[in-house]
Write a protein that holds these residues in place. Structure first.
Motif, mmCIF file in Angstrom:
data_model
loop_
_atom_site.group_PDB
_atom_site.id
_atom_site.type_symbol
_atom_site.label_atom_id
_atom_site.label_comp_id
_atom_site.label_asym_id
_atom_site.label_seq_id
_atom_site.Cartn_x
_atom_site.Cartn_y
_atom_site.Cartn_z
ATOM 1 N N ARG A 1 -10.170 -42.223 -6.588
ATOM 2 C CA ARG A 1 -11.582 -42.327 -6.196
ATOM 3 C C ARG A 1 -11.647 -42.483 -4.673
ATOM 4 N NH1 ARG A 1 -15.710 -43.466 -10.233
ATOM 5 N NH2 ARG A 1 -14.444 -44.074 -11.988
ATOM 6 N N TYR B 1 -21.822 -40.488 -5.324
ATOM 7 C CA TYR B 1 -20.695 -39.701 -4.809
ATOM 8 C C TYR B 1 -19.347 -40.414 -4.943
ATOM 9 C CZ TYR B 1 -21.334 -42.489 -0.531
ATOM 10 O OH TYR B 1 -21.455 -43.517 0.374
ATOM 11 N N ILE C 1 -17.134 -40.569 -6.993
ATOM 12 C CA ILE C 1 -16.614 -39.996 -8.231
ATOM 13 C C ILE C 1 -15.102 -40.199 -8.348
ATOM 14 C CG2 ILE C 1 -18.408 -38.226 -8.397
ATOM 15 C CD1 ILE C 1 -16.251 -36.164 -7.461
ATOM 16 N N LYS C 2 -14.625 -40.156 -9.586
ATOM 17 C CA LYS C 2 -13.174 -40.126 -9.825
ATOM 18 C C LYS C 2 -12.778 -38.668 -9.984
ATOM 19 C CE LYS C 2 -11.410 -41.767 -13.752
ATOM 20 N NZ LYS C 2 -10.783 -40.620 -14.463
ATOM 21 N N LEU C 3 -11.763 -38.245 -9.269
ATOM 22 C CA LEU C 3 -11.295 -36.865 -9.380
ATOM 23 C C LEU C 3 -10.513 -36.749 -10.684
ATOM 24 C CD1 LEU C 3 -10.171 -36.360 -5.668
ATOM 25 C CD2 LEU C 3 -12.362 -35.786 -6.718
ATOM 26 N N THR C 4 -11.088 -36.055 -11.638
ATOM 27 C CA THR C 4 -10.491 -35.997 -12.972
ATOM 28 C C THR C 4 -10.146 -34.567 -13.383
ATOM 29 O OG1 THR C 4 -11.787 -37.944 -13.585
ATOM 30 C CG2 THR C 4 -10.787 -36.720 -15.389
ATOM 31 N N THR C 5 -11.082 -33.636 -13.210
ATOM 32 C CA THR C 5 -10.860 -32.242 -13.638
ATOM 33 C C THR C 5 -10.946 -31.323 -12.410
ATOM 34 O OG1 THR C 5 -13.213 -31.907 -14.018
ATOM 35 C CG2 THR C 5 -11.929 -32.717 -15.891
ATOM 36 N N TYR D 1 -12.995 -29.100 -11.638
ATOM 37 C CA TYR D 1 -14.372 -29.034 -11.151
ATOM 38 C C TYR D 1 -14.637 -30.129 -10.106
ATOM 39 C CZ TYR D 1 -19.435 -29.642 -11.153
ATOM 40 O OH TYR D 1 -20.740 -29.798 -10.753
ATOM 41 N N ASP D 2 -14.059 -31.300 -10.334
ATOM 42 C CA ASP D 2 -14.286 -32.423 -9.402
ATOM 43 C C ASP D 2 -13.760 -32.109 -8.000
ATOM 44 O OD1 ASP D 2 -15.430 -33.904 -11.453
ATOM 45 O OD2 ASP D 2 -13.507 -34.771 -12.037
ATOM 46 N N MET E 1 -16.451 -30.418 -6.176
ATOM 47 C CA MET E 1 -17.419 -31.465 -5.812
ATOM 48 C C MET E 1 -16.916 -32.246 -4.598
ATOM 49 S SD MET E 1 -19.988 -31.252 -7.595
ATOM 50 C CE MET E 1 -20.769 -32.673 -6.869
ATOM 51 N N ALA E 2 -15.602 -32.478 -4.567
ATOM 52 C CA ALA E 2 -15.013 -33.273 -3.479
ATOM 53 C C ALA E 2 -15.269 -32.612 -2.122
ATOM 54 C CB ALA E 2 -13.515 -33.446 -3.712
#
Ligand code: CTP
Ligand code: MG
Length: 231
Positions: free
Chosen positions: A109, A207, A209-213, A215-216, A219-220
């Motif tokens: 995160r 914002y 967010i936890k970078l998980t997939t 797609y994230d 977003m990053a």
């Protein structure tokens, strides 16, 4: 409000499908974990970082800590099978003599800020336990076998983030209790709730967010640009 932070980074990042631990993915030329560690390194209230890693990646993590002069990293410890195991190992490294505030923050995160940290740390100092969270935007339904069971009342639902902050005696007691009773959970506060303690909700940011997939990661990029423009 002085605090120490435990940062679990010992996962495998399976859902990210990057072929490596997502902590090492570059965002603007810097690994995710370095973004995360820098926030705490640069926060004057942070007095120590306990980094929990995968044994096989020790060399890479140590090199990153040295190269980026992350002098607040006091421990680099091997994690365990689940996030909960990794965090527990980190908590055991806290100095036993102090009952200060300890934060637990996912290595994945990287967009947390000093403001968010201060808000949640202060609340934990006053009340014992606090989590960052944002109100849900979607309507949430529970379901089984493709059929809706129930529509939940959105106004009382929160999407919980990290850091989660605790007086260290409380979180250690909660982890010990969980181990004794075989309780598993996906966040730290749940274990504290199990003991009957009140956990305060502190407003986070969308914002964070936890970078998980994969797609994230798109977003990053957007979030990094947005944060730069913001100031
Ligand atoms: N984590 C950990 N030890 C584990 C599992 C997870 O320290 N055994 C850490 C991850 O490195 C991450 C955080 O806990 O910083 C949140 O976990 P998650 O997003 O689930 O990361 P991963 O477990 O790496 O990803 P995945 O579940 O997709 O494999
Ligand atoms: Mg995981």
């Amino acid at each position: 409000m002085e605090y120490r932070v435990v940062i679990p980074a010992a996962g495998q990042g399976k859902r990210m499908k990057a072929g490596k631990n997502k902590q090492f993915i570059l965002l603007e030329d810097q690994p995710v974990i370095v973004h995360t560690l820098n926030v705490f390194q640069n926060d004057p209230n942070c007095i120590g970082i306990i980094l929990v890693i995968n044994e096989k990646e020790k060399k890479e993590f140590c090199e990153l800590v040295d190269a980026n002069k992350l002098s607040k990293v006091s421990h680099i410890l091997n994690g365990g099978k689940e996030r909960q195991d990794s965090v527990y190992k980190g908590l055991k490294a806290l100095p036993g003599e102090e009952d200060g505030v300890v934060l637990i923050h996912d290595g994945a995160r990287p967009f947390v800020t000093c403001d968010m940290i201060t808000r949640v740390a202060k609340k934990a100092a006053a009340k014992g336990a606090a989590v960052l969270a944002v109100p849900l935007k979607d309507t949430i339904k529970s379901g089984n076998d493709g059929i809706v069971l129930k529509t939940l009342n959105r106004s009382s639902l929160w999407a919980v983030q990290t850091p989660q902050a605790f007086r260290s005696s409380i979180i250690i007691k909660a982890y010990e209790h969980a181990e004794r009773c075989g309780i598993t959970a996906t966040d730290d506060a749940s274990l504290v709730e199990e003991l009957g303690y009140e956990v305060s909700i502190v407003l986070g940011e969308e914002y964070n967010i936890k970078l998980t997939t994969p797609y994230d990661l798109s977003m990053a990029e957007v979030i990094l640009k947005w944060k730069e423009n913001k100031g």
